[in-house]
Design a protein around this motif. Structure first.
Motif, PDB file in Angstrom:
ATOM      1  N   ASP A 142       0.819  -1.219   0.000  1.00 25.80           N
ATOM      2  CA  ASP A 142       0.000   0.000   0.000  1.00 25.80           C
ATOM      3  C   ASP A 142       0.848   1.262   0.000  1.00 25.80           C
ATOM      4  OD1 ASP A 142      -2.398  -1.287  -0.123  1.00 25.80           O
ATOM      5  OD2 ASP A 142      -2.694  -1.345   2.058  1.00 25.80           O
ATOM      6  N   SER A 143       2.083   1.165   0.497  1.00 22.65           N
ATOM      7  CA  SER A 143       2.907   2.380   0.481  1.00 22.65           C
ATOM      8  C   SER A 143       4.072   2.294  -0.499  1.00 22.65           C
ATOM      9  CB  SER A 143       3.369   2.750   1.891  1.00 22.65           C
ATOM     10  OG  SER A 143       3.550   1.625   2.685  1.00 22.65           O
ATOM     11  N   ALA A 144       3.940   1.446  -1.511  1.00 22.26           N
ATOM     12  CA  ALA A 144       4.968   1.394  -2.559  1.00 22.26           C
ATOM     13  C   ALA A 144       5.061   2.750  -3.255  1.00 22.26           C
ATOM     14  CB  ALA A 144       4.616   0.311  -3.579  1.00 22.26           C
ATOM     15  N   TYR A 145       6.257   3.084  -3.700  1.00 20.24           N
ATOM     16  CA  TYR A 145       6.434   4.321  -4.475  1.00 20.24           C
ATOM     17  C   TYR A 145       6.661   3.903  -5.934  1.00 20.24           C
ATOM     18  CZ  TYR A 145       8.356   8.666  -6.241  1.00 20.24           C
ATOM     19  OH  TYR A 145       8.577   9.788  -7.005  1.00 20.24           O
ATOM     20  N   ALA A 146       5.572   3.857  -6.682  1.00 21.60           N
ATOM     21  CA  ALA A 146       5.637   3.333  -8.051  1.00 21.60           C
ATOM     22  C   ALA A 146       4.869   4.228  -9.026  1.00 21.60           C
ATOM     23  CB  ALA A 146       5.095   1.907  -8.078  1.00 21.60           C
ATOM     24  N   PRO A 147       5.242   5.527  -9.067  1.00 18.49           N
ATOM     25  CA  PRO A 147       4.486   6.456  -9.920  1.00 18.49           C
ATOM     26  C   PRO A 147       4.688   6.192 -11.409  1.00 18.49           C
ATOM     27  CG  PRO A 147       6.435   7.544  -9.038  1.00 18.49           C
ATOM     28  CD  PRO A 147       6.366   6.198  -8.382  1.00 18.49           C
ATOM     29  N   TYR A 148       5.749   5.506 -11.779  1.00 16.62           N
ATOM     30  CA  TYR A 148       6.054   5.317 -13.207  1.00 16.62           C
ATOM     31  C   TYR A 148       5.396   4.067 -13.767  1.00 16.62           C
ATOM     32  CZ  TYR A 148       9.135   8.993 -11.816  1.00 16.62           C
ATOM     33  OH  TYR A 148       9.582  10.175 -11.298  1.00 16.62           O
ATOM     34  N   SER A 149       5.433   2.977 -13.020  1.00 19.94           N
ATOM     35  CA  SER A 149       4.834   1.727 -13.522  1.00 19.94           C
ATOM     36  C   SER A 149       3.409   1.521 -13.031  1.00 19.94           C
ATOM     37  CB  SER A 149       5.690   0.527 -13.081  1.00 19.94           C
ATOM     38  OG  SER A 149       5.563   0.334 -11.679  1.00 19.94           O
ATOM     39  N   GLN A 150       3.038   2.187 -11.960  1.00 21.17           N
ATOM     40  CA  GLN A 150       1.744   1.934 -11.298  1.00 21.17           C
ATOM     41  C   GLN A 150       1.624   0.478 -10.836  1.00 21.17           C
ATOM     42  OE1 GLN A 150      -0.383   4.413 -10.682  1.00 21.17           O
ATOM     43  NE2 GLN A 150       0.922   5.832 -11.781  1.00 21.17           N
ATOM     44  N   PHE A 151       2.758  -0.178 -10.739  1.00 24.72           N
ATOM     45  CA  PHE A 151       2.789  -1.595 -10.353  1.00 24.72           C
ATOM     46  C   PHE A 151       3.327  -1.639  -8.926  1.00 24.72           C
ATOM     47  CE2 PHE A 151       4.441  -5.972 -10.565  1.00 24.72           C
ATOM     48  CZ  PHE A 151       3.394  -6.604 -11.211  1.00 24.72           C
ATOM     49  N   HIS A 152       2.435  -1.936  -7.994  1.00 27.19           N
ATOM     50  CA  HIS A 152       2.800  -1.841  -6.572  1.00 27.19           C
ATOM     51  C   HIS A 152       3.152  -3.223  -6.028  1.00 27.19           C
ATOM     52  CE1 HIS A 152       1.100   2.348  -5.782  1.00 27.19           C
ATOM     53  NE2 HIS A 152       0.991   2.121  -7.086  1.00 27.19           N
ATOM     54  N   VAL A 153       4.334  -3.314  -5.453  1.00 28.93           N
ATOM     55  CA  VAL A 153       4.797  -4.601  -4.921  1.00 28.93           C
ATOM     56  C   VAL A 153       5.147  -4.414  -3.446  1.00 28.93           C
ATOM     57  CG1 VAL A 153       6.421  -6.514  -5.244  1.00 28.93           C
ATOM     58  CG2 VAL A 153       5.765  -5.108  -7.212  1.00 28.93           C
ATOM     59  N   GLY A 154       4.774  -5.389  -2.633  1.00 29.98           N
ATOM     60  CA  GLY A 154       5.112  -5.360  -1.212  1.00 29.98           C
ATOM     61  C   GLY A 154       5.773  -6.672  -0.822  1.00 29.98           C
ATOM     62  N   ALA A 155       6.704  -6.596   0.093  1.00 28.30           N
ATOM     63  CA  ALA A 155       7.388  -7.811   0.555  1.00 28.30           C
ATOM     64  C   ALA A 155       7.519  -7.760   2.068  1.00 28.30           C
ATOM     65  CB  ALA A 155       8.763  -7.934  -0.095  1.00 28.30           C
ATOM     66  N   ALA A 156       7.501  -8.930   2.686  1.00 31.24           N
ATOM     67  CA  ALA A 156       7.748  -9.026   4.127  1.00 31.24           C
ATOM     68  C   ALA A 156       8.613 -10.257   4.375  1.00 31.24           C
ATOM     69  CB  ALA A 156       6.439  -9.117   4.899  1.00 31.24           C
ATOM     70  N   VAL A 157       9.670 -10.045   5.139  1.00 30.47           N
ATOM     71  CA  VAL A 157      10.634 -11.099   5.442  1.00 30.47           C
ATOM     72  C   VAL A 157      10.476 -11.512   6.894  1.00 30.47           C
ATOM     73  CG1 VAL A 157      13.114 -11.450   5.854  1.00 30.47           C
ATOM     74  CG2 VAL A 157      12.359 -10.381   3.721  1.00 30.47           C
ATOM     75  N   ARG A 158      10.389 -12.820   7.146  1.00 24.03           N
ATOM     76  CA  ARG A 158      10.407 -13.307   8.532  1.00 24.03           C
ATOM     77  C   ARG A 158      11.768 -13.946   8.799  1.00 24.03           C
ATOM     78  NH1 ARG A 158       6.776 -14.565  12.420  1.00 24.03           N
ATOM     79  NH2 ARG A 158       4.952 -14.505  11.050  1.00 24.03           N
TER      80      ARG A 158
END
Ligand code: THU
Length: 162
Positions: free
Chosen positions: A35-51
């Motif tokens: 939700d807080s990705a900074y992707a103004p150029y691709s509009q493709f938002h990716v999020g990752a979480a590492v445990r």
């Protein structure tokens, strides 16, 4: 000559409730990061979480740049953040999610080649497989047990020595 054949595998869950609680939580954290990705150029938002093995969770999202190659993927932001603050602690699992308003992402997005190489580095360091959990804009979830399933015949540090 011999032709060698390698097999890769992944498990598909048809709904979130089929996962263990700690994986459900990790996916939730990845969606929050997305939700807080900074992707103004691709509009493709990716999020990752590492445990990590100590159960700390580190989040990351893609960070784009007007000079396109200066941006970085969500996976590397999360993994580098974990390693920078907890050096040498094993990465157990990484969850990666993606969404875009431009089209429907019905299947999970798999990490790019550079991110696979980075995940491979930390898996080799710990000597234990990293689980990779992927989700797009549907209930379908892919679970991959170890980076060799995404990066067969990978290059690793051992190749630099005799
Ligand atoms: N991206 C990621 O963050 N992770 C991936 O695994 C694939 C691609 C980002 C990079 C760029 O900001 C956008 O998605 C489009 O390629």
């Amino acid at each position: 000559m011999i032709t060698h054949k390698l097999t890769v595998a992944y498990t598909e869950a048809s709904q979130l409730s089929q996962l263990e609680d700690e994986d459900i939580k990790l996916l939730k954290e990845a969606w929050e990061a997305c939700d807080s990705a900074y992707a103004p150029y691709s509009q493709f938002h990716v999020g990752a979480a590492v445990r990590l093995a100590n159960d700390l969770i580190f989040k990351g999202n893609n960070q784009e740049n007007a000079a396109y190659p200066s941006g970085i993927c969500a996976e590397r932001v999360a993994v580098f953040s974990a390693s920078a603050t907890n050096p040498g602690v094993q990465i157990k699992t990484i969850a990666v999610v993606a969404k875009t308003k431009i089209f429907n992402l019905a299947v999970p997005v798999t990490p790019c080649g550079a991110c696979r190489q980075v995940i491979a580095e930390y898996e080799t360091l710990a000597g234990k497989p990293i689980r990779i959990i992927l989700q797009g804009n549907s209930e379908k979830i892919w679970i991959i047990d170890g980076i060799a399933n995404l990066l067969p015949l990978m290059f690793h540090g051992g190749d630099l020595k005799k």
